[in-house]
Design a protein around this motif. Structure first.
Motif, PDB file in Angstrom:
ATOM      1  N   VAL A   1       1.502   8.114  -4.731  1.00  0.00           N
ATOM      2  CA  VAL A   1       0.703   7.821  -5.913  1.00  0.00           C
ATOM      3  C   VAL A   1       0.897   8.889  -6.975  1.00  0.00           C
ATOM      4  O   VAL A   1       0.917   8.617  -8.165  1.00  0.00           O
TER       5      VAL A   1
ATOM      6  N   VAL B   1       0.851  -1.184   0.000  1.00  0.00           N
ATOM      7  CA  VAL B   1       0.000   0.000   0.000  1.00  0.00           C
ATOM      8  C   VAL B   1       0.893   1.242   0.000  1.00  0.00           C
ATOM      9  O   VAL B   1       1.875   1.310   0.720  1.00  0.00           O
ATOM     10  N   PHE B   2       0.551   2.220  -0.796  1.00  0.00           N
ATOM     11  CA  PHE B   2       1.315   3.448  -0.896  1.00  0.00           C
ATOM     12  C   PHE B   2       0.460   4.634  -0.468  1.00  0.00           C
ATOM     13  O   PHE B   2      -0.760   4.600  -0.544  1.00  0.00           O
TER      14      PHE B   2
ATOM     15  N   LYS C   1      -0.953   8.657  -0.576  1.00  0.00           N
ATOM     16  CA  LYS C   1      -1.450   9.496  -1.668  1.00  0.00           C
ATOM     17  C   LYS C   1      -0.310  10.297  -2.294  1.00  0.00           C
ATOM     18  O   LYS C   1      -0.298  10.552  -3.494  1.00  0.00           O
TER      19      LYS C   1
ATOM     20  N   PRO D   1      -7.957   0.999  -5.259  1.00  0.00           N
ATOM     21  CA  PRO D   1      -7.496   2.372  -5.028  1.00  0.00           C
ATOM     22  C   PRO D   1      -8.629   3.386  -5.124  1.00  0.00           C
ATOM     23  O   PRO D   1      -9.466   3.314  -6.025  1.00  0.00           O
TER      24      PRO D   1
ATOM     25  N   VAL E   1      -6.354   3.315  -0.135  1.00  0.00           N
ATOM     26  CA  VAL E   1      -6.705   1.977  -0.605  1.00  0.00           C
ATOM     27  C   VAL E   1      -7.735   1.313   0.307  1.00  0.00           C
ATOM     28  O   VAL E   1      -7.629   1.387   1.526  1.00  0.00           O
TER      29      VAL E   1
ATOM     30  N   SER F   1      -7.272  -5.397  -3.030  1.00  0.00           N
ATOM     31  CA  SER F   1      -7.351  -3.985  -2.665  1.00  0.00           C
ATOM     32  C   SER F   1      -7.859  -3.186  -3.850  1.00  0.00           C
ATOM     33  O   SER F   1      -7.785  -3.628  -4.999  1.00  0.00           O
TER      34      SER F   1
ATOM     35  N   LEU G   1      -1.539  -0.345  -6.871  1.00  0.00           N
ATOM     36  CA  LEU G   1      -2.325  -0.133  -5.651  1.00  0.00           C
ATOM     37  C   LEU G   1      -3.459  -1.134  -5.524  1.00  0.00           C
ATOM     38  O   LEU G   1      -3.797  -1.574  -4.433  1.00  0.00           O
TER      39      LEU G   1
END
Length: 591
Positions: free
Chosen positions: A30, A24-25, A27, A550, A555, A548, A196
């Motif tokens: 992204v 998971v990244f 915002k 996005p 996420v 998941s 994502l």
């Protein structure tokens, strides 16, 4: 860089396994890395070399080792290739997975101290890399050079090529010459973005199909959102609909989408059709509706208002006195292009779908006049239900437009002969119509049969077209055809994609990726900006599905497990800004 690590993991994965799910990244992360980067990759294996030339090709396995792109004076452990008399040796290299980019050749201190001439051929299949530019099997240099003659320097390096490929053949052309090569590395050019979205279930084939669709679109996210990385390196706006659906499910927002949508708008003054095809202007409307739902970007939507309203008004006039569409630029997809009745039925449905999407967007703008124009036109079109003529494309569109019952379309057309007469582009809408009919298991089976068959033939990306009738006695794309076998790449294809001109990395074929996310993982966006998401899983014969999705706020993580009694246990984590509801609209309590 992290996005590359995910892509590299997938690149290096064996045929029998899939990549690890991406992390998971934030915002902030992204929004970064939207421009293309380059990474260098050594070949995975040597597929072929000139028969009887073993003494003229020495230490070829040197090329499989990791490199650094630097010529050096040590000149150790080189691959040596010599030409002698009429024998000009060649090698066929396999980089293990379809890539977008070019080639880097690093040379050593060979005798003669002068440039040496080579022929370099790229191929999406092993047989394409072995082919000449000729009409019989339609190998071409269209859109991207894949067959070229170059000179490499003494004790230096040369970079060349800009295409889609997995295989490279290198021929030594100069007579009675020795060439020493240190490295032949692929230049992998891609957008360094994180995956994502994710999908994993109890069926490894479906997992691989989901990731292959994601990877196919990822490769096509170059300067603009292309349809193919070898041929059709163009913005085909209709073909973008499955691609943008995949991007929303996997990557979330990416600027390649609005950039490509705007390009098509700006080069197409009304009343012209985008790409010269009436349905493609309609797909532009549908993409904007879906993109607004996912992003919630009202400012960007408002930028489309003037053009959109004029386009909707123009579309509303494409109806004759019999309430039948009278569009020109008539095209759904290539496999349906000779079914005149099917095209008419599909166009009738597409016009309804586009006008409905336009009505939704005009509701956002509060444009009552254009809402009435759309509704009046829809009412007229719904009075005329054309003959489907066995077209699975038309049946799917008519069901999705609400013009025929989805159950009827599925039973009488879509489910007939299983996945035979599916197509790579409209297969997505056939799957959507089967879901509308409640035939989730049938859709899952079709994904396994149709898209899974490409993987069994060695595909690492999904193709421009595929037909299950091609399978008997067909070769794999990662092997040279044996005597008596059909070449799955060179011997098949039609229309603009005959033989080797056929693209084997075509983004419009990625439909199973967003479909599995929407219907098996069960994620459907209900309000713009993903502020409300409905979760309604359909596991079919699967024991679990997790993944998941996005959103602009982060996420959403979902896991479904089938209970012994047949029910489903669901766990969900979501950003606080995202409201999650069940199939009945009831807000769910999140973990």
């Amino acid at each position: 860089m992290k996005g590359f690590l995910v892509a590299s993991a997938f690149f290096l994965a064996s045929v029998s396994s899939i990549a690890q799910l991406p992390p998971v990244f934030s915002k902030e992360q992204v929004s970064q890395g939207t421009e293309t980067v380059r990474r260098y990759l050594s070949p995975a294996r040597i597929v072929w070399q000139t028969p009887g030339a073993d003494s003229l090709i020495v230490n070829a396995k040197r090329l499989l080792l990791p490199g650094n792109g630097q010529a050096d004076l040590a000149n150790n452990n080189m691959c040596v290739i010599k030409s002698k008399g009429a024998v000009h040796p060649a090698l066929l290299l396999d980089y293990g997975r379809e890539l977008h980019g070019g080639l880097q050749i690093v040379t050593g201190m060979y005798p003669g101290n002068k440039p040496i001439k080579l022929r370099v051929r790229f191929g999406e299949s092993a047989s394409e890399a072995m082919s000449d530019v000729e009409p019989e099997h339609n190998a071409t240099n269209d859109h991207a050079m894949r067959d070229m003659i170059v000179q490499v320097p003494w004790l230096g390096k040369l970079e060349m090529g800009n295409s889609g490929f997995r295989f490279v053949r290198i021929d030594l052309l100069d007579d009675n010459t020795e060439l020493q090569i240190k490295e032949v590395r692929a230049i992998f050019t891609f957008r360094d973005i994180p995956y994502l979205g994710s999908f994993s279930c109890s069926d490894e084939l479906l997992n691989k199909i989901w990731m292959t669709g994601a990877y196919t679109v990822h490769l096509n996210m170059q300067d603009y959102l292309w349809d193919g990385i070898k041929r059709d390196r163009l913005v085909w706006i209709g073909d973008m609909h499955p691609e943008t659906s995949t991007i929303s499910a996997v990557f979330g927002y990416n600027d390649v989408v609005p950039k490509s949508l705007d390009l098509s708008r700006d080069i197409t003054p009304l009343p012209n059709w985008m790409n010269g095809i009436s349905t493609y202007s309609m797909w532009w409307i549908l993409i904007h509706r879906d993109w607004y739902l996912h992003t919630g970007n009202r400012k960007y939507l408002d930028e489309q208002k003037e053009y959109m309203i004029k386009l909707l008004q123009h579309l509303s006039k494409q109806i004759d006195e019999n309430n039948s569409e009278k569009l020109d630029g008539r095209f759904l997809d290539w496999p349906s292009s000779e079914n005149t009745k099917g095209i008419h039925a599909g166009l009738q449905a597409m016009l309804v779908l586009a006008l409905k999407a336009g009505e939704e967007l005009c509701t956002v703008w509060g444009d009552k006049a254009t809402i009435k124009v759309c509704n009046d036109a829809i009412s007229r079109l719904q009075k005329n239900i054309p003959d489907i003529n066995r077209s699975k494309q038309a049946a799917a569109l008519l069901a999705l437009a609400g013009m025929i019952p989805a159950e009827k379309a599925n039973k009488e057309v879509l489910a007939v002969d299983r996945a035979h007469r599916f197509s790579t582009f409209y297969g997505y809408y056939m799957l959507q119509a089967k879901a509308m009919a409640g035939d989730y298991q049938g859709a899952i089976d079709a994904i396994r049969e149709y898209w899974g068959a490409m993987l069994k033939l060695g595909a690492t990306t999904f193709w421009e077209d595929f037909n299950l009738d091609w399978l008997p006695n067909a070769s794999r794309i990662d092997e040279l055809p044996l005597p008596g076998q059909k070449d799955i790449h060179g011997d098949y294809g039609g229309y603009c994609y005959k033989g080797f001109r056929h693209s084997l990395a075509h983004g419009w074929a990625s439909g199973p990726t967003p479909w599995l996310t929407e219907h098996v993982l069960g994620v459907k966006v209900m309000e713009p900006g993903c502020k409300v998401i409905k979760i309604e899983p359909h596991l079919g014969d699967l024991s679990f599905a997790e993944g998941s999705f996005p959103t602009p706020f982060g996420v959403v993580k979902i896991k479904h497990t089938k209970k012994p009694g047949g029910g489903i246990s669901t766990q969900i984590e979501a950003p606080k800004e995202v409201s999650v509801v069940d199939a009945n609209g009831k807000k769910l309590i999140l973990r």
